[in-house]
Scaffold this active site. Structure first.
Site, PDB file in Angstrom:
ATOM      1  N   HIS A   1       0.628  -1.125  -0.123  1.00 43.52           N
ATOM      2  CA  HIS A   1       0.091   0.015  -0.195  1.00 43.52           C
ATOM      3  C   HIS A   1       0.837   1.261  -0.013  1.00 43.52           C
ATOM      4  CE1 HIS A   1       0.653   1.101   4.251  1.00 43.52           C
ATOM      5  NE2 HIS A   1       0.928  -0.222   4.364  1.00 43.52           N
TER       6      HIS A   1
ATOM      7  N   ASP B   1      -0.358   4.506   0.693  1.00 46.25           N
ATOM      8  CA  ASP B   1      -0.705   5.288   1.756  1.00 46.25           C
ATOM      9  C   ASP B   1      -0.021   5.289   3.063  1.00 46.25           C
ATOM     10  OD1 ASP B   1      -2.213   2.924   2.391  1.00 46.25           O
ATOM     11  OD2 ASP B   1      -3.697   4.228   3.753  1.00 46.25           O
TER      12      ASP B   1
ATOM     13  N   ASP C   1       6.891   1.296   5.780  1.00 44.23           N
ATOM     14  CA  ASP C   1       5.463   0.864   5.879  1.00 44.23           C
ATOM     15  C   ASP C   1       4.773   1.734   4.921  1.00 44.23           C
ATOM     16  OD1 ASP C   1       2.996   0.177   6.370  1.00 44.23           O
ATOM     17  OD2 ASP C   1       3.052   0.831   8.480  1.00 44.23           O
TER      18      ASP C   1
ATOM     19  N   GLU D   1      -4.837   1.537   2.942  1.00 47.29           N
ATOM     20  CA  GLU D   1      -4.851   0.201   4.046  1.00 47.29           C
ATOM     21  C   GLU D   1      -4.774   0.944   5.596  1.00 47.29           C
ATOM     22  OE1 GLU D   1      -2.706  -2.409   6.678  1.00 47.29           O
ATOM     23  OE2 GLU D   1      -2.176  -0.324   6.330  1.00 47.29           O
ATOM     24  N   GLU D   2      -4.245   1.875   5.644  1.00 52.55           N
ATOM     25  CA  GLU D   2      -4.216   2.474   6.923  1.00 52.55           C
ATOM     26  C   GLU D   2      -5.529   2.868   7.726  1.00 52.55           C
ATOM     27  OE1 GLU D   2      -1.453   2.037   8.590  1.00 52.55           O
ATOM     28  OE2 GLU D   2       0.129   2.095   7.159  1.00 52.55           O
TER      29      GLU D   2
ATOM     30  N   ASP E   1       1.380  -9.868   0.818  1.00 52.07           N
ATOM     31  CA  ASP E   1       1.232  -8.616   1.236  1.00 52.07           C
ATOM     32  C   ASP E   1       2.146  -8.140   2.138  1.00 52.07           C
ATOM     33  OD1 ASP E   1      -0.279  -6.247   1.726  1.00 52.07           O
ATOM     34  OD2 ASP E   1      -1.798  -7.006   2.919  1.00 52.07           O
TER      35      ASP E   1
ATOM     36  N   HIS F   1       5.049   3.925  12.135  1.00 49.34           N
ATOM     37  CA  HIS F   1       3.905   4.824  12.541  1.00 49.34           C
ATOM     38  C   HIS F   1       4.323   5.829  13.648  1.00 49.34           C
ATOM     39  CE1 HIS F   1       0.132   2.186  11.335  1.00 49.34           C
ATOM     40  NE2 HIS F   1       1.198   2.145  10.378  1.00 49.34           N
TER      41      HIS F   1
END
Ligand SMILES: [Zn+2]
Length: 489
Positions: free
Chosen positions: A122, A124, A157, A191-192, A218, A461
């Site tokens: 992903h 995003d 990520d 995704e987030e 994934d 994150h």
């Protein structure tokens, strides 16, 4: 009598020697799988160019906020356009379908009889926590490359995944590679925040087209460096399942009244007892199935004593169980975890509460489900004054097969790229887009072929997310091998 004592002693010594012999033999046989049949690959890549592309991708502020407010749509459409211009071979050879702002590429295989595979990531990212910008050694959306390190949100990520896959496919196209199986690539944009409009919509589309994948790959775990307790070797942890989650409110009720003449118990003290009881009675779990397989694989690379323990679970099972349950990391692999997170009681200092509530979050192991956890907790704490209310959640995923060809292809690819490293199936503690893709895949694997060390963990994150150029390039080699091996019959 003397003879009897002598015979008993001889029998005891013989038994002890026999048991010791069994332990030693089992330990000596508990070794890594042979490496002789793995051919290490040598893939030449232009590492500076790879790094520049990842850095460019990081500069797009493709941030998913909890609500759609604040989303910068132009950053997303600019990123999609950037992919088209940066990867012309991919766009020429593969068929692109835009699903909302997610990208689905189809690379037609030569053999239609074979089930396709899906390689996904992903693009995003999560926001940078307001006020934490100054803690970053390089600005979070700078994509600065300093001393061989690429900095910025998404470096791990999961823009390294997205760009890594695009680089791998570009490399394979340049080599004239033609997959036997059809290879789908997808790059999600949400995704987030659950992935409903990206991975969810793509999954619906594939379903509609009657596509059933042999497997999907994934984001998920990584090649661990020093993260797994007691292990010095690198370990590719290929997640084959992800945990679920349920949040329960434990509610204590009481008549209330003034605090000047309190009864023996009130809602708060009843609730406190209930929480203590929950903490003292963790959800039953332990080694078995997936966790046994994981520790069996990993322990083969451990020092002699640890190898001895795991090679002789028939004897040391309870000891191992106790040890693993005592550590937060390994405990989470063995059972559904219990975490009280929120509390509320009276609204005023001198008013007895008529209701006190503790909110408890459980991360569901695949052996349990939402209902079984609610039942377990109810049975444990419910009474005349205590009730349990479910707030909702999601079950754990299905457990994918770690003996299937897809898993073996990924495992072999990691050993071809990283050498004689440990490879083991794992359990994902967080959620991913695989909850969607898993619906159209026989097996859903969750793994990024990059190395991750303990000091990288705060980047997820958090602050100072980064990846070294060498690590990124090695991961691209990983994707190349995964696609090359995985698309074969
Ligand atoms: Zn992610």
């Amino acid at each position: 009598m003397k003879k009897f004592i002598r015979n008993t002693a001889v029998a005891l010594i013989t038994a002890t020697v026999a048991i010791a012999a069994i332990i030693v033999i089992k330990t000596l046989n508990h070794t890594p799988p042979p490496f002789s049949d793995v051919a290490e690959v040598n893939i030449q890549l232009d590492e500076a160019k790879l790094a520049a592309n990842l850095a460019a991708a990081i500069r797009f502020k493709t941030v998913s906020y909890q609500t759609s407010k604040g989303k910068q749509n132009k950053e997303f459409s600019d990123f999609i356009a950037w992919v088209a211009t940066t990867y012309p071979q991919v766009n020429e050879a593969l068929q692109l379908e835009l699903v909302n702002q997610s990208m689905l590429y189809k690379w037609q295989g030569s053999d239609d009889a074979l089930k396709p595979i899906l390689i996904t990531g992903h693009y995003d990212v999560v926001p940078v926590i307001p006020g934490s910008e100054a803690k970053w050694q390089q600005p979070p959306f700078s994509g600065n490359i300093v001393d061989g390190v690429i900095w910025g949100r998404g470096a791990l990520d999961d823009k390294s995944g997205v760009v890594g896959i695009l680089q791998a496919v570009t490399y394979l196209l340049e080599q004239g590679f033609q997959p036997q199986r059809t290879v789908y690539l997808s790059f999600g944009h949400d995704e987030e925040i659950g992935g409903r409009n990206g991975a969810g919509a793509i999954t619906a589309l594939l379903k509609e087209q009657g596509v059933q994948l042999a497997w999907s790959l994934d984001e998920g775990s990584f090649v661990f460096d020093g993260i797994f307790p007691g292990l010095d070797a690198l370990m590719a942890s290929i997640n084959v399942a992800e945990k679920g989650s349920i949040t329960l409110d434990i509610v204590a009720t009481a008549p209330g009244g003034h605090s000047s003449m309190p009864p023996q118990n009130n809602a708060v003290s009843d609730l406190a007892k209930a929480i203590t009881k929950l903490q003292d009675n963790p959800v039953p779990g332990g080694l078995g199935g997936l966790s046994t397989e994981m520790f069996d694989n990993v322990s083969r690379y451990m020092p002699f004593t640890m190898r001895g323990l795991f090679a002789n679970q028939w004897l040391f099972g309870p000891v191992i169980d106790r040890q693993l349950s005592a550590s937060a990391t390994t405990n989470a692999m063995l059972r559904t975890t219990t975490a009280p997170t929120m509390l509320s009681g009276s609204v005023k200092t001198n008013v007895l509460p008529i209701e006190a509530i503790a909110t408890v979050n459980f991360r569901i192991h695949p052996r349990d489900n939402m209902q079984s956890i609610e039942d377990y907790v109810t049975q444990l704490v419910a009474s005349d004054t205590i009730s349990v209310r479910a707030r909702g959640g999601i079950n754990a995923s299905a457990v994918s097969d770690w003996n299937a060809k897809g898993y073996e292809d990924i495992a072999r690819s990691m050993r071809e790229v990283y050498g004689d490293i440990a490879v083991a199936p794992g359990l994902m503690i967080a959620g991913s887009d695989s909850k969607h893709y898993g619906q159209v895949a026989d097996n859903a694997y969750r793994f990024n072929p990059f190395v991750l060390a303990s000091e990288d963990l705060t980047g997820f994150h958090g602050t100072n997310e980064k990846i070294t150029v060498a690590n990124f390039a090695q991961g691209v080699r990983g994707y190349i091998q995964i696609i090359r091996n995985g698309s074969e019959q």
